[in-house]
Design a protein around this motif. Structure first.
Motif, PDB file in Angstrom:
ATOM      1  N   GLY A 112      15.835 -19.039   0.574  1.00  0.00           N
ATOM      2  CA  GLY A 112      15.495 -17.807   1.264  1.00  0.00           C
ATOM      3  C   GLY A 112      14.004 -17.559   1.345  1.00  0.00           C
ATOM      4  N   ALA A 113      13.630 -16.763   2.315  1.00  0.00           N
ATOM      5  CA  ALA A 113      12.223 -16.421   2.537  1.00  0.00           C
ATOM      6  C   ALA A 113      11.983 -14.965   2.174  1.00  0.00           C
ATOM      7  N   VAL A 114      10.756 -14.650   1.805  1.00  0.00           N
ATOM      8  CA  VAL A 114      10.378 -13.278   1.454  1.00  0.00           C
ATOM      9  C   VAL A 114       9.035 -12.952   2.116  1.00  0.00           C
ATOM     10  N   GLY A 115       8.734 -11.681   2.203  1.00  0.00           N
ATOM     11  CA  GLY A 115       7.449 -11.259   2.737  1.00  0.00           C
ATOM     12  C   GLY A 115       6.333 -11.513   1.744  1.00  0.00           C
ATOM     13  N   VAL A 116       5.209 -11.973   2.232  1.00  0.00           N
ATOM     14  CA  VAL A 116       4.024 -12.161   1.398  1.00  0.00           C
ATOM     15  C   VAL A 116       2.817 -11.591   2.135  1.00  0.00           C
ATOM     16  N   ALA A 117       1.800 -11.235   1.380  1.00  0.00           N
ATOM     17  CA  ALA A 117       0.577 -10.683   1.962  1.00  0.00           C
ATOM     18  C   ALA A 117      -0.363 -11.817   2.354  1.00  0.00           C
ATOM     19  N   VAL A 118      -0.760 -11.848   3.619  1.00  0.00           N
ATOM     20  CA  VAL A 118      -1.751 -12.832   4.073  1.00  0.00           C
ATOM     21  C   VAL A 118      -3.072 -12.159   4.439  1.00  0.00           C
ATOM     22  N   GLY A 119      -3.072 -10.840   4.502  1.00  0.00           N
ATOM     23  CA  GLY A 119      -4.287 -10.081   4.747  1.00  0.00           C
ATOM     24  C   GLY A 119      -4.228  -8.784   3.961  1.00  0.00           C
ATOM     25  N   VAL A 120      -5.333  -8.411   3.333  1.00  0.00           N
ATOM     26  CA  VAL A 120      -5.351  -7.221   2.478  1.00  0.00           C
ATOM     27  C   VAL A 120      -6.658  -6.467   2.681  1.00  0.00           C
ATOM     28  N   SER A 121      -6.573  -5.143   2.755  1.00  0.00           N
ATOM     29  CA  SER A 121      -7.773  -4.311   2.785  1.00  0.00           C
ATOM     30  C   SER A 121      -7.481  -2.973   2.121  1.00  0.00           C
ATOM     31  N   GLY A 122      -8.405  -2.538   1.269  1.00  0.00           N
ATOM     32  CA  GLY A 122      -8.288  -1.218   0.659  1.00  0.00           C
ATOM     33  C   GLY A 122      -7.608  -1.194  -0.685  1.00  0.00           C
ATOM     34  N   MET A 123      -7.349  -2.376  -1.258  1.00  0.00           N
ATOM     35  CA  MET A 123      -6.708  -2.417  -2.568  1.00  0.00           C
ATOM     36  C   MET A 123      -6.921  -3.797  -3.179  1.00  0.00           C
ATOM     37  N   ASN A 124      -6.779  -3.878  -4.486  1.00  0.00           N
ATOM     38  CA  ASN A 124      -6.730  -5.170  -5.153  1.00  0.00           C
ATOM     39  C   ASN A 124      -5.286  -5.660  -5.116  1.00  0.00           C
ATOM     40  N   PRO A 125      -5.036  -6.862  -4.613  1.00  0.00           N
ATOM     41  CA  PRO A 125      -3.651  -7.329  -4.478  1.00  0.00           C
ATOM     42  C   PRO A 125      -3.003  -7.749  -5.779  1.00  0.00           C
ATOM     43  N   ILE A 126      -3.811  -7.914  -6.826  1.00  0.00           N
ATOM     44  CA  ILE A 126      -3.301  -8.342  -8.134  1.00  0.00           C
ATOM     45  C   ILE A 126      -3.469  -7.218  -9.151  1.00  0.00           C
ATOM     46  N   TRP A 127      -2.411  -6.936  -9.890  1.00  0.00           N
ATOM     47  CA  TRP A 127      -2.469  -5.977 -10.989  1.00  0.00           C
ATOM     48  C   TRP A 127      -2.532  -6.780 -12.278  1.00  0.00           C
ATOM     49  N   ASP A 128      -3.704  -6.855 -12.850  1.00  0.00           N
ATOM     50  CA  ASP A 128      -3.923  -7.627 -14.070  1.00  0.00           C
ATOM     51  C   ASP A 128      -3.569  -6.757 -15.276  1.00  0.00           C
ATOM     52  N   ARG A 129      -2.488  -7.087 -15.926  1.00  0.00           N
ATOM     53  CA  ARG A 129      -2.001  -6.274 -17.044  1.00  0.00           C
ATOM     54  C   ARG A 129      -2.244  -6.930 -18.401  1.00  0.00           C
ATOM     55  N   ARG A 130      -3.035  -7.986 -18.388  1.00  0.00           N
ATOM     56  CA  ARG A 130      -3.366  -8.632 -19.658  1.00  0.00           C
ATOM     57  C   ARG A 130      -4.092  -7.647 -20.571  1.00  0.00           C
ATOM     58  N   GLY A 131      -3.704  -7.670 -21.828  1.00  0.00           N
ATOM     59  CA  GLY A 131      -4.306  -6.750 -22.796  1.00  0.00           C
ATOM     60  C   GLY A 131      -3.499  -5.492 -23.012  1.00  0.00           C
TER      61      GLY A 131
END
Length: 251
Positions: free
Chosen positions: A165-184
């Motif tokens: 199956g296929a899913v939606g992915v982001a190929v263009g981003v503006s106005g946000m950080n696409p990664i939520w780094d939760r390390r720590g």
């Protein structure tokens, strides 16, 4: 927390030169959907390519020797294969009925992201030339017209290794950080997270794709409301979602 996923169903068929920001505003007014601070607008990559005149006339392509050889191997139209080669900087894997490549943008996907659906017969749409720049341009245009603090994601539908199956992915981003780094951060048991990074832009694109669909749904733009993403404030791009080649354990 409540999150709303609202599809704009009155967007007309897109043609070259169309102003997507204006069409978004007009459709939202027709459908009584107010664009508000914090909204995330997800746009299907196909209409972006159409608006930018970035389409491929497969009938006008003359395939080369490599394309002909890969066409025999995959059973694909040699003209489509030539288009895939032109949109790729590296061919990753070739098999029966599939070509996995790395696009000029750095995305690894089937057919270099070229889409033959929702365009006229004999035509195809590649990924936008610079989807991050387009997302930013549309976002700034909407901000100027509406005065609202919004984010924009351009979404594609792609398959995933080892999963059907296929899913939606982001190929263009503006106005946000696409990664939520939760390390720590700590989990429910107080243990520190060591490697956890969430591809939030992909999750949002995938949620939007439930309404966008893949056939004749006719919903190329979705508005996400209620996702409080202050923790993602910033100016990231889709490049942040790409795994560095030296960390790619499968290639």
């Amino acid at each position: 927390m409540e999150i709303k996923i609202l599809g704009l169903s009155t967007i007309p068929l897109i043609k070259e030169g169309d102003d997507l920001a204006t069409l978004i505003i007009e459709a939202s007014k027709r459908e009584n959907i107010e664009i508000e601070d914090g909204d995330i607008i997800v746009i299907a990559e196909t209409i972006v390519s159409k608006a930018e005149g970035n389409t491929i006339n497969l009938k006008g392509i003359k395939p080369g020797s490599v394309a002909k050889r890969l066409a025999e191997q995959t059973g694909k139209d040699p003209r489509l294969v030539e288009a895939i080669l032109r949109e790729s900087k590296d061919i990753i894997k070739v098999g029966h009925d599939f070509i996995i490549s790395e696009t000029k943008h750095g995305f690894i996907c089937a057919n270099a992201g070229i889409d033959e659906s929702n365009v006229e017969e004999g035509m195809a749409t590649p990924l936008p030339e610079d989807p991050d720049a387009t997302a930013e341009s549309i976002r700034f245009s909407l901000i100027n017209k509406l005065g609202k603090d919004i984010s924009v994601i351009i979404a594609d539908t792609q398959g995933r290794p080892f999963r059907e199956g296929a899913v939606g992915v982001a190929v263009g981003v503006s106005g946000m950080n696409p990664i939520w780094d939760r390390r720590g951060e700590t989990d429910l048991y107080g243990k520190s997270l060591k490697t956890t990074k969430i591809a939030v832009a992909d999750e949002i694109a995938s949620a939007a794709s439930m309404l966008m669909g893949q056939a004749d749904e006719g919903i190329p733009i979705v508005i996400i409301k209620g996702y409080h993403h202050d923790h993602l404030k910033g100016e990231g791009t889709s490049k942040d979602l790409l795994r560095p080649r030296e960390l790619d354990v499968f290639r």
